[in-house]
Design a protein around this motif. Structure first.
Motif, PDB file in Angstrom:
ATOM      1  N   TYR A  57      -0.678   0.416   3.407  1.00 16.67           N
ATOM      2  CA  TYR A  57      -0.925   0.378   4.846  1.00 16.67           C
ATOM      3  C   TYR A  57      -2.135   1.238   5.190  1.00 16.67           C
ATOM      4  O   TYR A  57      -2.927   0.902   6.073  1.00 16.67           O
ATOM      5  CB  TYR A  57       0.300   0.872   5.628  1.00 16.67           C
ATOM      6  N   GLN A  58      -2.259   2.358   4.492  1.00 14.55           N
ATOM      7  CA  GLN A  58      -3.422   3.220   4.692  1.00 14.55           C
ATOM      8  C   GLN A  58      -4.707   2.471   4.350  1.00 14.55           C
ATOM      9  O   GLN A  58      -5.722   2.608   5.034  1.00 14.55           O
ATOM     10  CB  GLN A  58      -3.292   4.467   3.811  1.00 14.55           C
ATOM     11  N   ARG A  69       5.785   5.367  11.183  1.00 16.13           N
ATOM     12  CA  ARG A  69       5.013   5.612   9.974  1.00 16.13           C
ATOM     13  C   ARG A  69       4.986   4.400   9.054  1.00 16.13           C
ATOM     14  O   ARG A  69       4.034   4.230   8.279  1.00 16.13           O
ATOM     15  CB  ARG A  69       5.595   6.817   9.212  1.00 16.13           C
ATOM     16  N   THR A  70       5.988   3.555   9.117  1.00 23.69           N
ATOM     17  CA  THR A  70       6.066   2.408   8.204  1.00 23.69           C
ATOM     18  C   THR A  70       5.639   1.129   8.921  1.00 23.69           C
ATOM     19  O   THR A  70       4.477   0.723   8.842  1.00 23.69           O
ATOM     20  CB  THR A  70       7.485   2.283   7.631  1.00 23.69           C
ATOM     21  N   ARG A  71       6.547   0.496   9.617  1.00 21.79           N
ATOM     22  CA  ARG A  71       6.202  -0.742  10.304  1.00 21.79           C
ATOM     23  C   ARG A  71       5.108  -0.533  11.348  1.00 21.79           C
ATOM     24  O   ARG A  71       4.243  -1.388  11.552  1.00 21.79           O
ATOM     25  CB  ARG A  71       7.440  -1.334  10.971  1.00 21.79           C
ATOM     26  N   LEU A  99      10.244   4.133  13.341  1.00 25.17           N
ATOM     27  CA  LEU A  99       9.564   3.470  12.224  1.00 25.17           C
ATOM     28  C   LEU A  99       8.049   3.460  12.413  1.00 25.17           C
ATOM     29  O   LEU A  99       7.351   2.602  11.877  1.00 25.17           O
ATOM     30  CB  LEU A  99      10.071   2.028  12.091  1.00 25.17           C
ATOM     31  N   THR A 147       2.576   1.543  11.294  1.00 28.03           N
ATOM     32  CA  THR A 147       1.244   1.634  10.707  1.00 28.03           C
ATOM     33  C   THR A 147       0.823   0.331  10.027  1.00 28.03           C
ATOM     34  O   THR A 147      -0.350   0.175   9.684  1.00 28.03           O
ATOM     35  CB  THR A 147       1.164   2.788   9.688  1.00 28.03           C
ATOM     36  N   LEU A 148       1.761  -0.599   9.849  1.00 28.48           N
ATOM     37  CA  LEU A 148       1.376  -1.930   9.390  1.00 28.48           C
ATOM     38  C   LEU A 148       0.891  -2.779  10.560  1.00 28.48           C
ATOM     39  O   LEU A 148       0.060  -3.673  10.390  1.00 28.48           O
ATOM     40  CB  LEU A 148       2.562  -2.605   8.696  1.00 28.48           C
ATOM     41  N   PRO A 172       0.601   7.119   6.325  1.00 27.32           N
ATOM     42  CA  PRO A 172       1.339   5.890   6.008  1.00 27.32           C
ATOM     43  C   PRO A 172       1.367   5.615   4.514  1.00 27.32           C
ATOM     44  O   PRO A 172       0.624   6.245   3.738  1.00 27.32           O
ATOM     45  CB  PRO A 172       0.537   4.814   6.748  1.00 27.32           C
ATOM     46  N   PRO A 173       2.196   4.680   4.072  1.00 31.57           N
ATOM     47  CA  PRO A 173       2.194   4.290   2.654  1.00 31.57           C
ATOM     48  C   PRO A 173       0.798   3.847   2.212  1.00 31.57           C
ATOM     49  O   PRO A 173      -0.001   3.381   3.039  1.00 31.57           O
ATOM     50  CB  PRO A 173       3.190   3.117   2.612  1.00 31.57           C
ATOM     51  N   ARG A 204       5.692  -2.628  -2.891  1.00 32.04           N
ATOM     52  CA  ARG A 204       5.184  -1.377  -2.324  1.00 32.04           C
ATOM     53  C   ARG A 204       4.080  -0.771  -3.174  1.00 32.04           C
ATOM     54  O   ARG A 204       3.239  -0.021  -2.684  1.00 32.04           O
ATOM     55  CB  ARG A 204       6.327  -0.367  -2.174  1.00 32.04           C
ATOM     56  N   ASP A 253      14.164  -4.631  12.418  1.00 28.42           N
ATOM     57  CA  ASP A 253      13.123  -4.711  11.397  1.00 28.42           C
ATOM     58  C   ASP A 253      12.563  -6.128  11.307  1.00 28.42           C
ATOM     59  O   ASP A 253      11.365  -6.317  11.104  1.00 28.42           O
ATOM     60  CB  ASP A 253      13.673  -4.279  10.040  1.00 28.42           C
TER      61      ASP A 253
END
Length: 414
Positions: A243-244, A204-206, A202, A208-209, A239-240, A61, A164
């Motif tokens: 990913y951003q 914001r995480t998956r 999910l 945005t990937l 996003p993290p 991460r 996931d």
């Protein structure tokens, strides 16, 4: 019992809340159970593996390479312990090894994980191993096999209720399809994955990937406004950082195609540090390098192009990613034609071009209009037409269809 808990982990997003323990705690319980059973060595191995897996996740991460910790965790759980735990641990380094083009170890890890997954009826392990094997098939230019394996992986994850892992399949498959030039199919897979991520909370995480996969495919299809909308919506979710960075690279590409070099440069600068880590292998370096090279080309800074391509040829392996290697070579060759440093670098570019494989995008180039080619290469439609005419003349043909037939006849595409 603990093996059963690990099998259920990906099926039940709220399982940690239900049992009052996270995955790390379950691994600790595994270690304690081993100790209570008098299996001291196995308990120590499980506890140490839990720490290593947790540290690997943190490194990943943060943009660092998780592979050393994952490999050490694998070594702590020998083949004799062919359990769900070893299967789960093996599936993780297989992915990281693939990212770093350590293809033989990646295949070995994935094949062992798949065998364990089938023996223990762990469909999550099966799905993750199949994803790695699919990506390896694609890297070997066997897209048909890759798509078949992705289908098996998705089915296994769906049967396990492992949402996931389903998203992992969508992320990897859409990226593979885009690299192969299957833009519409890539966009469809990415969009379906984003919808599932949103349903699961999910986004914001998956989600945005998956967003940069979708926006890149839309951009390849010439749907620039839609690509921008997807990108901005994902960025608004905070996003993290990694990913951003992916999203910023796409946004910078859109800005550059509009001729907005200021915003493109700013977006590239924000993305560069996160993208150039080691956790995703060479492509995490080559993608921002390509963007920098195109920025320098648009601003007619041949010196900057020379510096970028010199760095790429000295420090990176273009064979890892023809997807970015070919555009880098082409952009550099265009910009350095009249530059004082050009002669030596261009000869190095020519040498590298003989080593690179032809990508799916280039295989479909004859189907593109001059305008579409120009958009891909950041040149005018008129200039693209001149290049196409020159290529046809050198091949001794008069149409793109004849050029495609020549390529098939000479086995240019394998």
């Amino acid at each position: 019992m603990l093996d059963r808990v690990l099998r259920l982990w990906d099926r039940l997003p709220d399982l940690p809340a239900q049992i009052g323990a996270d995955r790390f705690t379950v691994m600790e319980m595994t270690a304690e159970a081993c100790l209570n059973a008098g299996e001291l060595d196995a308990g120590i191995a499980a506890a140490t593996a839990a720490l290593l897996i947790t540290r690997a996740a943190l490194h990943d991460r943060d943009g660092q390479d998780p592979l050393p910790d994952l490999l050490e965790a694998t070594h702590l759980l020998p083949p004799a312990s062919a359990s769900v735990v070893r299967g789960r641990v093996l599936a993780e380094p297989a992915t990281s090894q693939r990212n770093h083009r350590r293809l033989a170890p990646a295949r070995a890890s994935a094949e062992e994980a798949l065998e364990i997954g089938r023996r223990t009826h762990d469909r999550v392990v099966q799905a993750k191993a199949l994803v790695t094997l699919a990506a390896l098939a694609a890297a070997n230019a066997d897209l048909a096999t890759a798509i078949e394996l992705y289908g098996e992986a998705g089915a296994a994850a769906a049967q396990a209720g492992a949402h996931d892992t389903q998203l992992l399949v969508a992320i990897t498959e859409s990226d593979t399809l885009e690299a192969a030039g299957e833009h519409a199919r890539a966009a469809q897979v990415a969009r379906q994955g984003m919808a599932l991520a949103a349903d699961l909370g999910l986004a914001r995480t998956r989600g945005t990937l998956l967003a940069p996969n979708l926006s890149e495919s839309l951009l390849s299809l010439g749907r620039r406004p839609e690509a921008t909308e997807v990108d901005r919506a994902a960025l608004s979710l905070a996003p993290p950082p990694l990913y951003q960075a992916y999203l910023q690279i796409i946004q910078a590409t859109v800005d550059l195609r509009r001729g907005d070099t200021g915003p493109a440069s700013a977006a590239a600068e924000q993305a560069r540090a996160a993208m150039r880590g080691n956790n995703r292998g060479e492509e995490s370096c080559l993608e921002p390098d390509l963007l920098d090279c195109r920025l320098a080309q648009v601003t007619q800074d041949a010196g900057a192009v020379a510096a970028i391509i010199g760095h790429v040829l000295d420090d990176h392996d273009l064979l890892v990613s023809p997807r970015y290697g070919w555009p880098l070579l082409y952009t550099a060759a265009q910009s350095l034609n009249d530059h004082r440093q050009g002669e030596g670098l261009i000869q190095r570019l020519v040498d590298w071009s003989g080593k690179l494989t032809v990508t799916g995008r280039l295989q479909r180039a004859y189907q593109l209009s001059n305008r579409q080619i120009g958009e891909q290469l950041y040149i005018s439609a008129k200039t693209a037409g001149v290049h196409v005419s020159n290529i046809l003349a050198k091949l001794g043909v008069t149409t793109r269809l004849e050029a495609a037939a020549w390529a098939h006849r000479t086995r240019l595409f394998g």
